[in-house]
Design a protein around this motif. Structure first.
Motif, PDB file in Angstrom:
ATOM      1  N   LEU A  30       0.834  -1.202   0.000  1.00  0.00           N
ATOM      2  CA  LEU A  30       0.000   0.000   0.000  1.00  0.00           C
ATOM      3  C   LEU A  30       0.866   1.248   0.000  1.00  0.00           C
ATOM      4  O   LEU A  30       0.605   2.194  -0.762  1.00  0.00           O
ATOM      5  CB  LEU A  30      -0.927   0.003   1.213  1.00  0.00           C
ATOM      6  CG  LEU A  30      -1.775   1.271   1.406  1.00  0.00           C
ATOM      7  CD1 LEU A  30      -2.689   1.497   0.214  1.00  0.00           C
ATOM      8  CD2 LEU A  30      -2.585   1.175   2.700  1.00  0.00           C
ATOM      9  N   ARG A  31       1.882   1.279   0.813  1.00  0.00           N
ATOM     10  CA  ARG A  31       2.734   2.466   0.899  1.00  0.00           C
ATOM     11  C   ARG A  31       3.501   2.698  -0.401  1.00  0.00           C
ATOM     12  O   ARG A  31       3.642   3.836  -0.851  1.00  0.00           O
ATOM     13  CB  ARG A  31       3.686   2.325   2.076  1.00  0.00           C
ATOM     14  CG  ARG A  31       2.960   2.330   3.411  1.00  0.00           C
ATOM     15  CD  ARG A  31       3.839   1.914   4.551  1.00  0.00           C
ATOM     16  NE  ARG A  31       4.897   2.880   4.799  1.00  0.00           N
ATOM     17  CZ  ARG A  31       5.794   2.735   5.775  1.00  0.00           C
ATOM     18  NH1 ARG A  31       5.763   1.673   6.557  1.00  0.00           N
ATOM     19  NH2 ARG A  31       6.718   3.655   5.954  1.00  0.00           N
ATOM     20  N   THR A  53       2.562   1.704  -3.376  1.00  0.00           N
ATOM     21  CA  THR A  53       1.574   2.111  -4.385  1.00  0.00           C
ATOM     22  C   THR A  53       1.173   3.571  -4.207  1.00  0.00           C
ATOM     23  O   THR A  53       1.018   4.318  -5.184  1.00  0.00           O
ATOM     24  CB  THR A  53       0.323   1.220  -4.286  1.00  0.00           C
ATOM     25  OG1 THR A  53       0.697  -0.147  -4.481  1.00  0.00           O
ATOM     26  CG2 THR A  53      -0.715   1.627  -5.320  1.00  0.00           C
ATOM     27  N   ALA A  54       1.008   3.978  -2.947  1.00  0.00           N
ATOM     28  CA  ALA A  54       0.515   5.330  -2.673  1.00  0.00           C
ATOM     29  C   ALA A  54       1.589   6.410  -2.821  1.00  0.00           C
ATOM     30  O   ALA A  54       1.266   7.559  -3.154  1.00  0.00           O
ATOM     31  CB  ALA A  54      -0.062   5.380  -1.264  1.00  0.00           C
ATOM     32  N   VAL A  58       1.809   8.728  -5.981  1.00  0.00           N
ATOM     33  CA  VAL A  58       0.581   9.513  -6.104  1.00  0.00           C
ATOM     34  C   VAL A  58       0.576  10.623  -5.055  1.00  0.00           C
ATOM     35  O   VAL A  58       0.186  11.765  -5.334  1.00  0.00           O
ATOM     36  CB  VAL A  58      -0.651   8.602  -5.949  1.00  0.00           C
ATOM     37  CG1 VAL A  58      -1.934   9.422  -6.115  1.00  0.00           C
ATOM     38  CG2 VAL A  58      -0.611   7.467  -6.953  1.00  0.00           C
ATOM     39  N   MET A  59       1.003  10.297  -3.853  1.00  0.00           N
ATOM     40  CA  MET A  59       1.077  11.292  -2.783  1.00  0.00           C
ATOM     41  C   MET A  59       2.083  12.391  -3.127  1.00  0.00           C
ATOM     42  O   MET A  59       1.842  13.568  -2.837  1.00  0.00           O
ATOM     43  CB  MET A  59       1.457  10.621  -1.470  1.00  0.00           C
ATOM     44  CG  MET A  59       0.396   9.674  -0.928  1.00  0.00           C
ATOM     45  SD  MET A  59       0.970   8.678   0.486  1.00  0.00           S
ATOM     46  CE  MET A  59       1.236   9.963   1.728  1.00  0.00           C
ATOM     47  N   LEU A  95      -0.899   9.536   4.628  1.00  0.00           N
ATOM     48  CA  LEU A  95      -1.632   8.297   4.434  1.00  0.00           C
ATOM     49  C   LEU A  95      -2.018   7.778   5.817  1.00  0.00           C
ATOM     50  O   LEU A  95      -1.151   7.503   6.656  1.00  0.00           O
ATOM     51  CB  LEU A  95      -0.762   7.268   3.708  1.00  0.00           C
ATOM     52  CG  LEU A  95      -1.338   5.851   3.560  1.00  0.00           C
ATOM     53  CD1 LEU A  95      -2.622   5.860   2.737  1.00  0.00           C
ATOM     54  CD2 LEU A  95      -0.296   4.924   2.929  1.00  0.00           C
ATOM     55  N   ILE A 101      -9.622   5.473   0.549  1.00  0.00           N
ATOM     56  CA  ILE A 101      -9.120   4.642  -0.545  1.00  0.00           C
ATOM     57  C   ILE A 101      -9.974   3.380  -0.570  1.00  0.00           C
ATOM     58  O   ILE A 101      -9.982   2.621   0.394  1.00  0.00           O
ATOM     59  CB  ILE A 101      -7.636   4.286  -0.350  1.00  0.00           C
ATOM     60  CG1 ILE A 101      -6.805   5.571  -0.242  1.00  0.00           C
ATOM     61  CG2 ILE A 101      -7.135   3.420  -1.498  1.00  0.00           C
ATOM     62  CD1 ILE A 101      -5.365   5.326   0.165  1.00  0.00           C
ATOM     63  N   LEU A 137      -6.269   9.224   2.342  1.00  0.00           N
ATOM     64  CA  LEU A 137      -5.302  10.310   2.213  1.00  0.00           C
ATOM     65  C   LEU A 137      -5.875  11.545   2.884  1.00  0.00           C
ATOM     66  O   LEU A 137      -7.088  11.778   2.846  1.00  0.00           O
ATOM     67  CB  LEU A 137      -5.015  10.628   0.741  1.00  0.00           C
ATOM     68  CG  LEU A 137      -4.282   9.581  -0.083  1.00  0.00           C
ATOM     69  CD1 LEU A 137      -3.944  10.160  -1.460  1.00  0.00           C
ATOM     70  CD2 LEU A 137      -3.027   9.090   0.605  1.00  0.00           C
ATOM     71  N   VAL A 185      -7.002   9.248  -4.636  1.00  0.00           N
ATOM     72  CA  VAL A 185      -7.388   7.993  -3.981  1.00  0.00           C
ATOM     73  C   VAL A 185      -7.940   6.993  -4.993  1.00  0.00           C
ATOM     74  O   VAL A 185      -7.750   5.775  -4.830  1.00  0.00           O
ATOM     75  CB  VAL A 185      -8.399   8.234  -2.833  1.00  0.00           C
ATOM     76  CG1 VAL A 185      -7.756   9.047  -1.723  1.00  0.00           C
ATOM     77  CG2 VAL A 185      -9.687   8.893  -3.328  1.00  0.00           C
ATOM     78  N   ILE A 243      -4.925   5.344  -6.550  1.00  0.00           N
ATOM     79  CA  ILE A 243      -4.309   4.369  -5.645  1.00  0.00           C
ATOM     80  C   ILE A 243      -5.156   3.106  -5.563  1.00  0.00           C
ATOM     81  O   ILE A 243      -4.631   1.978  -5.592  1.00  0.00           O
ATOM     82  CB  ILE A 243      -4.122   4.982  -4.243  1.00  0.00           C
ATOM     83  CG1 ILE A 243      -3.118   6.129  -4.305  1.00  0.00           C
ATOM     84  CG2 ILE A 243      -3.651   3.920  -3.249  1.00  0.00           C
ATOM     85  CD1 ILE A 243      -3.032   6.933  -3.008  1.00  0.00           C
TER      86      ILE A 243
END
Length: 237
Positions: free
Chosen positions: A90-91, A93-94, A97-98, A111, A193, A202, A223, A226
């Protein structure tokens, strides 16, 4: 703004006192910006200095704490490996985008995940486009029933009796907002998400309400990106 709790360390079960004391010591070292001394740790734990020293030395032996040249104890490198072991997919992947979202809106992006009755920040990305913004550190905890991040996390769960009205609004809108609920004078927006476990969201916080409101489309789009990536075969791997 709340800080990481000891997660039950003060309510130790019978037989776990030694472990709980060690964990409390580790958290105390991590949360001390000026390093931790034996004397101060002994006072915080309510134990003799010799016991505090043995706890710190055990943490040093395992690499969780390091003994600095200044005589104080500091977080050790072993913690870096532990932090990356938590929800790595998850981290990962995010994160990109973050990064893009933070630069688009000029605010730090966090996150959050749901843990019990709290929203916990597990990843932070600061904007490269501005130098002044609200900042806080990973591990920040806020009540799940207060603030935009908590509302967004609850909005990703089935409706429950007694939940704040803001949660229903977040389900309908795809995002939640709050003002001064976590930090006085701060506005926040958060979006859940979809279809990830544990529930995640987020969040963006700013002292300028207009900046937060202008981020609505950006955070909803982020989101969704993600969630789509997490649902792909590569994201599930």
């Amino acid at each position: 703004m709340s800080t990481p709790e000891t997660n039950g360390s003060r309510r130790s079960h019978v037989g776990s006192q030694t472990l709980a004391r060690g964990l409390r010591a580790l958290i105390a070292v991590v949360e001390s910006p000026d390093g931790m001394t034996v004397q101060r740790l002994a006072a915080e734990l309510g134990v003799h200095r010799s016991i505090a020293y043995r706890i710190l030395q055990t943490l040093v032996d395992f690499g969780f704490v390091t003994h600095g040249a200044d005589g104080a104890y500091w977080p050790g490198s072993r913690l870096a490996g532990l932090s990356t072991a938590y929800l790595p997919t998850l981290r990962t992947t995010a994160a990109p985008v973050m990064r893009r979202l933070a630069d688009e809106v000029g605010c730090m992006v966090s996150l959050f995940v749901a843990e019990g009755r709290e929203a916990v920040s597990i990843e932070l990305v600061e904007p490269l486009t501005v130098t002044h913004h609200i900042a806080f550190r990973a591990g920040m905890r806020t009540p799940l029933d207060r603030g935009a991040a908590g509302y967004a996390l609850l909005a990703s769960m089935p409706p429950a009796a007694g939940e704040p009205d803001a949660v229903a609004r977040a389900r309908a809108a795809g995002y939640a907002t709050s003002a001064g609920e976590v930090e006085a004078g701060a506005f926040a927006i958060a979006a859940p998400i979809a279809d990830v476990h544990p529930p995640a969201a987020l969040s963006i916080m700013s002292h300028r309400e207009a900046q937060v409101l202008a981020a609505r489309e950006h955070i909803v789009r982020a989101v969704a990106e993600i969630a789509a990536a997490a649902a792909s075969p590569a994201g599930r791997a």
